[in-house]
Design an enzyme around this catalytic site. Sequence first.
Site, PDB file in Angstrom:
ATOM      1  N   GLY A  10       0.829  -1.213   0.000  1.00 35.70           N
ATOM      2  CA  GLY A  10       0.000   0.000   0.000  1.00 35.70           C
ATOM      3  C   GLY A  10       0.860   1.259   0.000  1.00 35.70           C
ATOM      4  O   GLY A  10       2.092   1.200  -0.077  1.00 35.70           O
ATOM      5  N   ASP A  31       0.050  -8.912   1.481  1.00 38.22           N
ATOM      6  CA  ASP A  31      -0.967  -7.962   1.016  1.00 38.22           C
ATOM      7  C   ASP A  31      -1.976  -8.750   0.175  1.00 38.22           C
ATOM      8  O   ASP A  31      -1.639  -9.782  -0.402  1.00 38.22           O
ATOM      9  CB  ASP A  31      -0.329  -6.852   0.170  1.00 38.22           C
ATOM     10  N   ASN A  32      -3.207  -8.253   0.111  1.00 38.45           N
ATOM     11  CA  ASN A  32      -4.208  -8.912  -0.753  1.00 38.45           C
ATOM     12  C   ASN A  32      -4.494  -8.067  -2.000  1.00 38.45           C
ATOM     13  O   ASN A  32      -5.399  -8.369  -2.756  1.00 38.45           O
ATOM     14  CB  ASN A  32      -5.502  -9.162   0.015  1.00 38.45           C
ATOM     15  N   SER A 124      -4.066   6.614  13.640  1.00 40.17           N
ATOM     16  CA  SER A 124      -4.395   7.844  12.915  1.00 40.17           C
ATOM     17  C   SER A 124      -4.832   8.930  13.882  1.00 40.17           C
ATOM     18  O   SER A 124      -5.411   8.637  14.943  1.00 40.17           O
ATOM     19  CB  SER A 124      -5.539   7.519  11.948  1.00 40.17           C
ATOM     20  N   THR A 126      -7.265  10.448  13.531  1.00 39.39           N
ATOM     21  CA  THR A 126      -8.719  10.332  13.589  1.00 39.39           C
ATOM     22  C   THR A 126      -9.186   9.940  14.990  1.00 39.39           C
ATOM     23  O   THR A 126     -10.315  10.245  15.369  1.00 39.39           O
ATOM     24  CB  THR A 126      -9.214   9.311  12.531  1.00 39.39           C
ATOM     25  N   TYR A 148     -14.543   3.876  10.486  1.00 43.59           N
ATOM     26  CA  TYR A 148     -13.108   3.701  10.204  1.00 43.59           C
ATOM     27  C   TYR A 148     -12.281   4.128  11.427  1.00 43.59           C
ATOM     28  O   TYR A 148     -11.401   3.403  11.896  1.00 43.59           O
ATOM     29  CB  TYR A 148     -12.721   4.528   8.966  1.00 43.59           C
ATOM     30  N   LYS A 152      -9.719   2.038  14.309  1.00 44.44           N
ATOM     31  CA  LYS A 152      -8.373   2.414  14.757  1.00 44.44           C
ATOM     32  C   LYS A 152      -8.327   2.493  16.286  1.00 44.44           C
ATOM     33  O   LYS A 152      -7.385   2.009  16.911  1.00 44.44           O
ATOM     34  CB  LYS A 152      -7.954   3.762  14.153  1.00 44.44           C
ATOM     35  N   PHE A 177      -0.862  11.992  11.041  1.00 46.20           N
ATOM     36  CA  PHE A 177      -1.714  13.107  10.662  1.00 46.20           C
ATOM     37  C   PHE A 177      -2.028  12.950   9.156  1.00 46.20           C
ATOM     38  O   PHE A 177      -2.558  11.923   8.776  1.00 46.20           O
ATOM     39  CB  PHE A 177      -1.097  14.434  11.145  1.00 46.20           C
ATOM     40  N   ASN A 178      -1.718  13.866   8.278  1.00 53.39           N
ATOM     41  CA  ASN A 178      -2.188  13.710   6.883  1.00 53.39           C
ATOM     42  C   ASN A 178      -1.024  13.391   5.940  1.00 53.39           C
ATOM     43  O   ASN A 178      -0.337  14.317   5.482  1.00 53.39           O
ATOM     44  CB  ASN A 178      -2.889  14.990   6.422  1.00 53.39           C
ATOM     45  N   PRO A 292     -19.648  17.006   5.483  1.00 54.96           N
ATOM     46  CA  PRO A 292     -20.108  16.576   6.812  1.00 54.96           C
ATOM     47  C   PRO A 292     -19.004  15.817   7.551  1.00 54.96           C
ATOM     48  O   PRO A 292     -18.303  14.994   6.964  1.00 54.96           O
ATOM     49  CB  PRO A 292     -21.283  15.643   6.507  1.00 54.96           C
TER      50      PRO A 292
HETATM   51  N1  UFG Z   1     -10.755  18.766   1.128  1.00 54.04           N
HETATM   52  C1  UFG Z   1     -11.316  19.578   0.176  1.00 54.04           C
HETATM   53  N2  UFG Z   1     -11.651  19.022  -1.013  1.00 54.04           N
HETATM   54  C2  UFG Z   1     -11.436  17.711  -1.311  1.00 54.04           C
HETATM   55  C3  UFG Z   1     -10.854  16.885  -0.320  1.00 54.04           C
HETATM   56  C4  UFG Z   1     -10.529  17.452   0.885  1.00 54.04           C
HETATM   57  O1  UFG Z   1     -11.536  20.779   0.396  1.00 54.04           O
HETATM   58  O2  UFG Z   1     -11.780  17.263  -2.414  1.00 54.04           O
HETATM   59  C5  UFG Z   1     -10.347  19.351   2.416  1.00 54.04           C
HETATM   60  C6  UFG Z   1     -11.064  18.783   3.620  1.00 54.04           C
HETATM   61  O3  UFG Z   1     -12.257  19.448   3.854  1.00 54.04           O
HETATM   62  C7  UFG Z   1     -10.000  18.982   4.696  1.00 54.04           C
HETATM   63  C8  UFG Z   1      -8.678  18.836   3.964  1.00 54.04           C
HETATM   64  O4  UFG Z   1      -8.973  19.065   2.600  1.00 54.04           O
HETATM   65  O5  UFG Z   1     -10.084  20.288   5.211  1.00 54.04           O
HETATM   66  C9  UFG Z   1      -8.033  17.462   4.105  1.00 54.04           C
HETATM   67  O6  UFG Z   1      -8.981  16.476   3.742  1.00 54.04           O
HETATM   68  P1  UFG Z   1      -8.547  14.949   3.498  1.00 54.04           P
HETATM   69  O7  UFG Z   1      -9.771  14.216   3.060  1.00 54.04           O
HETATM   70  O8  UFG Z   1      -7.360  14.891   2.618  1.00 54.04           O
HETATM   71  O9  UFG Z   1      -8.059  14.477   4.934  1.00 54.04           O
HETATM   72  P2  UFG Z   1      -8.829  14.455   6.344  1.00 54.04           P
HETATM   73  O10 UFG Z   1      -8.093  15.388   7.241  1.00 54.04           O
HETATM   74  O11 UFG Z   1     -10.282  14.659   6.187  1.00 54.04           O
HETATM   75  O12 UFG Z   1      -8.629  12.942   6.778  1.00 54.04           O
HETATM   76  C10 UFG Z   1      -7.346  12.367   6.847  1.00 54.04           C
HETATM   77  C11 UFG Z   1      -7.422  10.904   6.465  1.00 54.04           C
HETATM   78  C12 UFG Z   1      -8.199  10.118   7.468  1.00 54.04           C
HETATM   79  C13 UFG Z   1      -7.644  10.362   8.813  1.00 54.04           C
HETATM   80  C14 UFG Z   1      -7.532  11.815   9.144  1.00 54.04           C
HETATM   81  C15 UFG Z   1      -6.772  11.964  10.434  1.00 54.04           C
HETATM   82  O13 UFG Z   1      -8.057  10.761   5.225  1.00 54.04           O
HETATM   83  O14 UFG Z   1      -8.073   8.763   7.177  1.00 54.04           O
HETATM   84  O15 UFG Z   1      -6.820  12.495   8.132  1.00 54.04           O
HETATM   85  O16 UFG Z   1      -6.582  13.256  10.818  1.00 54.04           O
HETATM   86  F1  UFG Z   1      -8.437   9.759   9.726  1.00 54.04           F
END
Ligand code: UFG
Length: 331
Positions: A10, A31-32, A124, A126, A148, A152, A177-178, A292
């Site tokens: 991954g 891995d699958n 995460s 999360t 999800y 975790k 984090f991200n 949301p």
């Molecule tokens: N965003 C947009 N447009 C998009 C996608 C995201 O504006 O098309 C914004 C979101 O609103 C957010 C930021 O970009 O403000 C980051 O969004 P991501 O979806 O990239 O990441 P998240 O912070 O929502 O979530 C990520 C992982 C999760 C994890 C989390 C932990 O995807 O698996 O971080 O903090 F749980």
Amino acid sequence: MNIFVTGGTGYIGSNTCVKLIEAGHNVIVADNFYNSMPEVLDQIKIITGKTVKFYETDLLDAEGLDKIFEENEIDCVIHFAGYKAVGESCQKPLKYYNNNITGTLNLLFSMRNHNVKKIVFSSSATVYGNPETVPICEDAPLSTTNPYGSTKLFIENILKDISKSDEEFSISILRYFNPIGADKSGYLGDNPVGIPNNLMPYIVKVAKGELSCLNVFGNDYDTHDGTGVRDYVHVSDLADAHIKAVEYIADKKGCFVHNIGTGVGYSVLDIVKTFEKVNNIKIPYKITPRRPGDIATCFANPEKAKKELSFTAKLSLEDMCRDSWNYAKDK
Ligand code: UFG
């Protein structure tokens, strides 16, 4: 060390395999290919010059998993395998609970059967739910907002209980984090199937012209430009953190939790502007309603990882944006 990596083809797993091999470890991967491709194994070989021992095995296959432990003298496990789409987990919670929790339980039973007592778990941020304050420290209250995230948190709790029941266990829980970016070779990056949920994979699809424009989910948050703020960390830095975690638990017993981030928050528009600047590509975007479940701001206090693991993220947002594009542009 002989290190068994679940989910090793991954996005984060493959980048970590490269770093493990470069650090001199012997890597065994299962891995699958649910969310990855067999080519990743060739790419790891191109980058490192080494072949990893590979098993196409699902963690729900307890016997297949046990066989891996029988055939290899495993010293430590790094557990990445799991489903990770927040939205899908709300639609199909049982799929997520079954795969992530049952798969982990099978792994832990196999470890017990073969007396393997060291594990690094891919958790995460999360698990902090909607944080009350930022930067977030490891002792902040834990809660989740989707299945999800709950998987975790449940797994973290399972690992903590195991640690309490058996003092011989050495457990590292890394709360990412991200993660964005890709290996600098341009081989190992994030290439989700279908329309991406996460910000950077979406931006690169817009950059390639495969999607017409980025939807920025809200510009009325209480942040410097109104868009959501996150702690983006380069996947190669994140991979390094796993090496540090393996080294940290090598001679310690107990369960240790660390945030893995940079400690700096960037907004959605910061990411767009930096991507445009370093890659010289315009990213059309429009402001749409909030997604949301999203929160305004989330970034780490990275001090515990710095002090205990000697881990500090080194790569900049420019590096992350450049490497993400370098990986994705020819896919
Ligand atoms: N965003 C947009 N447009 C998009 C996608 C995201 O504006 O098309 C914004 C979101 O609103 C957010 C930021 O970009 O403000 C980051 O969004 P991501 O979806 O990239 O990441 P998240 O912070 O929502 O979530 C990520 C992982 C999760 C994890 C989390 C932990 O995807 O698996 O971080 O903090 F749980």
